[in-house]
Design a protein around this motif. Sequence first.
Motif, short mmCIF file in Angstrom:
data_model
loop_
_atom_site.label_atom_id
_atom_site.label_comp_id
_atom_site.label_asym_id
_atom_site.label_seq_id
_atom_site.Cartn_x
_atom_site.Cartn_y
_atom_site.Cartn_z
N PHE A 186 8.88 20.44 -3.70
CA PHE A 186 7.62 19.93 -3.14
C PHE A 186 7.97 18.80 -2.17
O PHE A 186 8.00 17.64 -2.53
CB PHE A 186 6.69 19.42 -4.23
N ASN A 187 8.27 19.15 -0.95
CA ASN A 187 8.68 18.18 0.06
C ASN A 187 7.53 17.95 1.03
O ASN A 187 7.34 18.69 1.98
CB ASN A 187 9.92 18.66 0.80
N GLU A 188 6.76 16.92 0.79
CA GLU A 188 5.60 16.59 1.62
C GLU A 188 5.88 15.39 2.52
O GLU A 188 4.98 14.90 3.18
CB GLU A 188 4.40 16.30 0.73
N MET A 189 7.11 14.91 2.54
CA MET A 189 7.43 13.71 3.33
C MET A 189 7.67 14.07 4.77
O MET A 189 8.13 15.05 5.16
CB MET A 189 8.65 13.01 2.75
N ILE A 212 0.84 -1.20 0.00
CA ILE A 212 0.00 0.00 0.00
C ILE A 212 0.87 1.25 0.00
O ILE A 212 0.58 2.23 -0.68
CB ILE A 212 -0.96 0.00 1.21
N MET A 213 1.96 1.22 0.75
CA MET A 213 2.82 2.39 0.89
C MET A 213 3.69 2.66 -0.34
O MET A 213 4.15 3.78 -0.53
CB MET A 213 3.70 2.26 2.13
N LYS A 214 3.91 1.65 -1.19
CA LYS A 214 4.78 1.83 -2.36
C LYS A 214 4.33 3.02 -3.23
O LYS A 214 5.13 3.90 -3.52
CB LYS A 214 4.83 0.56 -3.21
N PRO A 215 3.07 3.06 -3.69
CA PRO A 215 2.69 4.19 -4.54
C PRO A 215 2.66 5.52 -3.79
O PRO A 215 2.92 6.57 -4.38
CB PRO A 215 1.30 3.81 -5.06
N ILE A 216 2.37 5.48 -2.50
CA ILE A 216 2.37 6.72 -1.71
C ILE A 216 3.78 7.28 -1.62
O ILE A 216 4.00 8.47 -1.86
CB ILE A 216 1.78 6.47 -0.31
N ASN A 217 4.73 6.41 -1.30
CA ASN A 217 6.13 6.85 -1.24
C ASN A 217 6.63 7.30 -2.61
O ASN A 217 7.39 8.27 -2.72
CB ASN A 217 7.01 5.74 -0.68
N MET A 218 6.19 6.60 -3.66
CA MET A 218 6.57 6.97 -5.02
C MET A 218 6.02 8.36 -5.36
O MET A 218 6.70 9.17 -5.99
CB MET A 218 6.01 5.93 -6.00
N LEU A 219 4.80 8.64 -4.94
CA LEU A 219 4.18 9.94 -5.16
C LEU A 219 5.01 11.05 -4.52
O LEU A 219 5.38 12.02 -5.17
CB LEU A 219 2.76 9.95 -4.59
N PHE A 220 5.32 10.89 -3.25
CA PHE A 220 6.06 11.93 -2.54
C PHE A 220 7.49 12.06 -3.06
O PHE A 220 8.01 13.17 -3.18
CB PHE A 220 6.07 11.66 -1.03
N GLU A 221 8.12 10.95 -3.39
CA GLU A 221 9.48 11.00 -3.94
C GLU A 221 9.49 11.70 -5.30
O GLU A 221 10.36 12.53 -5.58
CB GLU A 221 10.05 9.59 -4.06
N GLY A 222 8.49 11.38 -6.13
CA GLY A 222 8.39 12.02 -7.44
C GLY A 222 8.18 13.52 -7.31
O GLY A 222 8.76 14.31 -8.05
N MET A 223 7.36 13.92 -6.34
CA MET A 223 7.13 15.36 -6.12
C MET A 223 8.41 16.03 -5.64
O MET A 223 8.75 17.12 -6.09
CB MET A 223 6.01 15.56 -5.10
N GLN A 224 9.09 15.39 -4.71
CA GLN A 224 10.31 15.98 -4.14
C GLN A 224 11.40 16.14 -5.20
O GLN A 224 12.09 17.16 -5.25
CB GLN A 224 10.81 15.12 -2.99
N LYS A 225 11.53 15.15 -6.07
CA LYS A 225 12.57 15.18 -7.11
C LYS A 225 12.14 15.94 -8.36
O LYS A 225 12.96 16.18 -9.23
CB LYS A 225 12.94 13.75 -7.52
N GLY A 226 10.85 16.29 -8.45
CA GLY A 226 10.36 16.93 -9.66
C GLY A 226 10.34 15.97 -10.83
O GLY A 226 10.49 16.36 -11.99
N ASP A 227 10.14 14.69 -10.54
CA ASP A 227 10.20 13.62 -11.54
C ASP A 227 8.77 13.21 -11.91
O ASP A 227 8.14 12.41 -11.22
CB ASP A 227 10.98 12.44 -10.95
N SER A 228 8.27 13.74 -13.01
CA SER A 228 6.89 13.46 -13.40
C SER A 228 6.69 11.99 -13.82
O SER A 228 5.60 11.45 -13.66
CB SER A 228 6.43 14.40 -14.50
N ALA A 229 7.73 11.34 -14.34
CA ALA A 229 7.61 9.92 -14.73
C ALA A 229 7.43 9.05 -13.49
O ALA A 229 6.57 8.16 -13.47
CB ALA A 229 8.83 9.48 -15.52
N LEU A 230 8.21 9.30 -12.46
CA LEU A 230 8.07 8.55 -11.20
C LEU A 230 6.71 8.84 -10.59
O LEU A 230 6.02 7.93 -10.12
CB LEU A 230 9.19 8.94 -10.23
#
Length: 95
Positions: A92-95, A29-47
Amino acid sequence: MIIRILLFILWLPLCQIGFAQSSLEKEEIMKPINMLFEGMQKGDSALLHRAFSKQVTLATIGMDKDKKPFIKHESSLEGFLQVVGSPHGQTFNEM
């Protein structure tokens, strides 16, 4: 602000299902949530894009110019992905 509200809406239902899950299920369950926040933090729209299913509903909640609350629903990630993936001055650091 709008991004935080959106993330809260996405995160809220997952809080309720977390109580009945095994640790392996919680990790899945946490995989896509962590992926979302990591993608936002890195500015990585593909992630960020990989964190979502093919069919999505996004909601923006705010106040209009007359100070009345509104909810705007969208069924596409394109605008969100463009904002996150485009160069911007803040992280965008929401973690």
